[in-house]
Design an enzyme around this catalytic site. Structure first.
Site, PDB file in Angstrom:
ATOM      1  N   LYS A  82       9.280  -6.238  -1.019  1.00  0.00           N
ATOM      2  CA  LYS A  82       8.092  -5.484  -0.573  1.00  0.00           C
ATOM      3  C   LYS A  82       7.064  -6.348   0.133  1.00  0.00           C
ATOM      4  O   LYS A  82       6.404  -5.920   1.067  1.00  0.00           O
ATOM      5  CB  LYS A  82       7.441  -4.768  -1.753  1.00  0.00           C
ATOM      6  CG  LYS A  82       6.964  -5.695  -2.845  1.00  0.00           C
ATOM      7  CD  LYS A  82       7.152  -5.085  -4.215  1.00  0.00           C
ATOM      8  CE  LYS A  82       7.058  -6.170  -5.254  1.00  0.00           C
ATOM      9  NZ  LYS A  82       8.240  -6.293  -6.082  1.00  0.00           N
ATOM     10  N   VAL A 126      10.059  -0.271  -2.976  1.00  0.00           N
ATOM     11  CA  VAL A 126       8.948   0.514  -3.517  1.00  0.00           C
ATOM     12  C   VAL A 126       9.442   1.337  -4.692  1.00  0.00           C
ATOM     13  O   VAL A 126      10.370   2.137  -4.550  1.00  0.00           O
ATOM     14  CB  VAL A 126       8.351   1.448  -2.438  1.00  0.00           C
ATOM     15  CG1 VAL A 126       7.201   2.262  -3.012  1.00  0.00           C
ATOM     16  CG2 VAL A 126       7.887   0.653  -1.228  1.00  0.00           C
ATOM     17  N   LYS A 147       3.169  -2.173  -1.954  1.00  0.00           N
ATOM     18  CA  LYS A 147       3.980  -0.956  -1.972  1.00  0.00           C
ATOM     19  C   LYS A 147       3.240   0.190  -1.285  1.00  0.00           C
ATOM     20  O   LYS A 147       3.812   0.947  -0.506  1.00  0.00           O
ATOM     21  CB  LYS A 147       4.340  -0.587  -3.412  1.00  0.00           C
ATOM     22  CG  LYS A 147       5.280  -1.623  -4.040  1.00  0.00           C
ATOM     23  CD  LYS A 147       5.322  -1.485  -5.551  1.00  0.00           C
ATOM     24  CE  LYS A 147       6.269  -2.487  -6.180  1.00  0.00           C
ATOM     25  NZ  LYS A 147       6.109  -2.542  -7.656  1.00  0.00           N
TER      26      LYS A 147
END
Lengths: 440, 440
Positions: free
Chosen positions: B109, B136, B209
């Site tokens: 991420k 995510v 995220k």
């Protein structure tokens, strides 16, 4: 992809979902082209009434009285079936489109529950896409998740709230203390329940959806007719109140799970712990939960019906067709699907909520408790309270006391036999209420 | 597809997720072939230590000290990056694979939050698939849902619990009345928090995220550095108790939404109604909720981390590559992404929970309330109770009373200015606690 000709869509059935869909196609061309670089246009429609005002402009679309003719028309590349009905024109037109290699998108759960395997096979033979995201839990992408989103994870149990009408009624009964009949009447007035609500409140709608999920979850053929189905019409305020005091809500769940005896498929009112996420799914919302070996639990919640939400699922299927995503309709090629291996319901093991109308005579409770003990059913709770009054015509003629028993994990057949014995002893009046308990 | 050669996968980084992934590939060949008609085999790996026992048999795989060499190797068709790190070898090897037209799957991420747009552009230029479902909310298929599952629906607001460490700590603080430091220590002992937990508890992990989701939800470029970020380290038991009495839980949320002023991106502790579904997401679970124009609200909940759950997402991305599913990595072609149009945080409008240490002198509360009135901030509740004791070293030297104010909807800048004025008046001690309220 930019310079391809527009994709021409034919839509059979222009009710709420169809009208939402057409309105999106008419108004959102820009968004569509931005996402796809390709136009998608509705070129043909078929519906029962040509004159009915649906709030959308159908003047640019060719009208077909016969949906099969629409499905076969050279002027469409993709066929959307929104008529409903498990056989008849819906089935005939879907078959016609697939036979010609035209992708089909439908929201018709009854049809898939009955003919899904045959249609999936036809789609395979003609190498054609077949999408039905909108058929289960309206706007929730559960079909896509099961077909494409789980990697190699194997589902052990799937359960969900898949009927907004029932969930609306149970939620209001719980929050406002209203009885079943009044809730149903309100639901009908608000358009959440049909004039003839049988299909929803007796659990059949949930059963169709569950049968489709079972096939996708367990890699077996669809077996909608091999399912235990019980609706919510017998749920009384007394059940809701006692359940609530014990920390449970009552929901109509569809549950399918692997057991040593086979695959269980069942639809019934269920006591779920108030602390569970599923208990928090209220009103017309739907939710489906997957328990798998790799992903412990995955829950998807959202609108289960409604024109726009359902149309959004139809469009996501159409987009997949345009993109060329090719996944077997039932997750696996039809040849790889196993026969449905039905677990016997009497082998179901779980906790039970049992409500009895015990005769108001000395020794009644003792006799009931003895029968439970004889069957080696362990009781977690026994509730007998003066304020538990059940509105049951069968018991009106004499004095009874409402007794609620909560069992620990036990076999369905053991519970049924024991209740039969208790009834034969003559200490209870009327039909006992038995509600299964599910813990998450 | 049946007779194609096996797909050869190279994996860089063999930690928890990598080991789970390799074990699935080694043990589930049968399931894989059943679903795909094509074998997928791991032919090359790269990791820091060659000798470390990871519980999986790596002997059949070619070892590469250099992940870039693995990415470029003629012996792999698809590259999986699980090393982590926002630059360095992770970035270099992903670039190398994409430049050669080899599909890439990653769980990184931080890297996507920083370089996602550039990488998506590279993938487009070489017409190569790039998957990051695992980046995510671990096992939750939120990326697939946003890219493929919503039809034409436009997201208005996205919010979620995306950090298991923070959610575990807040859940225990709520359920057991333990203070932050003790919960953190437990979380570290149980492996739910890192030795250096800063990245999680200060909200940066959630921010990465959220930045990725914002891009997918709103069709804009990723802007992880343009975000309001506040962690959970200042949450006191007093906050949790008062919030609870008022019907709220405290969660660390990432929230992004369209406003007239632009797009808000913010990560902060948030009061959420106990009756909301998101409030029921406890422990290390994650959840993401989407509010759209067509699908009113869609919530996905499940494991946000863990080897098997994250590996399941990696595999679902690999399957999409094998299937040939081609979707722009960020939902839209990079050329169509708009610049991120940042809404100013001070223009944020919402309810506020304000906890102050008021000096125990006559007129303090009146002065505070007057300042609120002057700024036209309407108060929904004011709580001053003798049992609200905050363990704040700054206030130990003198007698203070804890006062909690709940505002109605108001502007962030108005709240900030008013608190500054209250502080300047000299009636409070220490730093006021301000927690935003979100209603769903």
């Amino acid at each position: 992809m930019k310079n391809e000709a527009p994709l021409r869509v034919g839509i059979a059935g222009v009710g709420t979902v169809g009208a939402s869909l057409i309105s999106m196609f008419l108004n959102d061309q820009e968004r569509m082209t931005q996402r796809f670089g390709r136009q998608i246009v509705v070129t043909g429609i078929s519906a029962r009434s040509r004159s009915k005002d649906r709030g959308v402009d159908l003047s640019e679309m060719a009208w077909f009285d016969d949906p099969v003719a629409l499905a076969k028309s050279d002027n469409i590349d993709l066929f959307v079936e929104l008529m409903g009905g498990e056989d008849g024109p819906a089935l005939a037109s879907i078959r016609a489109a697939l036979e010609l290699g035209k992708p089909v998108v439908t929201a018709n759960k009854a049809l898939i529950a009955k003919h899904g395997v045959e249609i999936a096979h036809l789609a395979e033979q003609t190498n054609t896409q077949f999408g039905f995201e909108a058929a289960v839990a309206g706007g929730i992408p559960i079909i896509k998740t099961l077909r494409e989103g789980l990697g190699l994870a194997q589902v052990q149990r799937v359960y969900g709230i898949m009927n907004g009408t029932c969930n609306y009624i149970l939620t209001r009964m719980t929050n406002e203390g209203i009885n079943f009949q009044d809730c149903l009447k309100d639901a009908q007035e608000l358009g959440y329940a049909e004039a003839d609500p049988t299909f929803d409140i007796e659990g059949f709608d949930t059963a169709h959806k569950l049968a489709i999920l079972t096939s996708l979850c367990f890699g077996c053929k669809i077996a909608a007719d091999q399912m235990y189905v019980e609706g919510i019409t017998r749920i009384d305020q007394a059940d809701i109140k006692v359940a609530s005091d014990l920390g449970f809500d009552i929901k109509l769940l569809g549950v399918a799970q692997r057991t040593p005896d086979g695959i269980e498929q069942r639809v019934h009112p269920t006591l779920v712990p108030k602390t569970s996420t599923i208990a928090g799914i209220d009103g017309v919302l739907n939710a489906v939960s997957l328990e798998t070996d790799h992903v412990e639990e995955l829950l998807l919640a959202g609108p289960g019906a409604g024109g726009d939400a359902t149309a959004a699922s139809v469009i996501s299927d159409i987009f997949d067709c345009v993109r060329g995503t090719h996944v077997p309709p039932l997750g696996l090629p039809v040849a790889e699907l196993e026969p449905y291996d039905k677990a016997r319901m009497r082998e179901h093991e779980g906790g039970y909520f049992i409500r009895l109308n015990a005769r108001d005579i000395p020794g009644a409770l003792a006799a009931i408790a003895s029968r439970m003990g004889e069957s080696e059913i362990s009781l977690e709770s026994v509730i007998q309270r003066p304020d538990l009054v059940v509105n049951d015509p069968e018991t009106k003629s004499e004095a009874t006391r409402t007794v609620v028993l909560i069992t620990q994990k036990t076999l369905e057949q053991s519970v049924r036999q024991t209740i039969d014995r208790i009834a034969a002893d003559g200490f209870i009046v009327g039909k006992p209420q038995v509600i299964r308990i599910e813990r998450f």
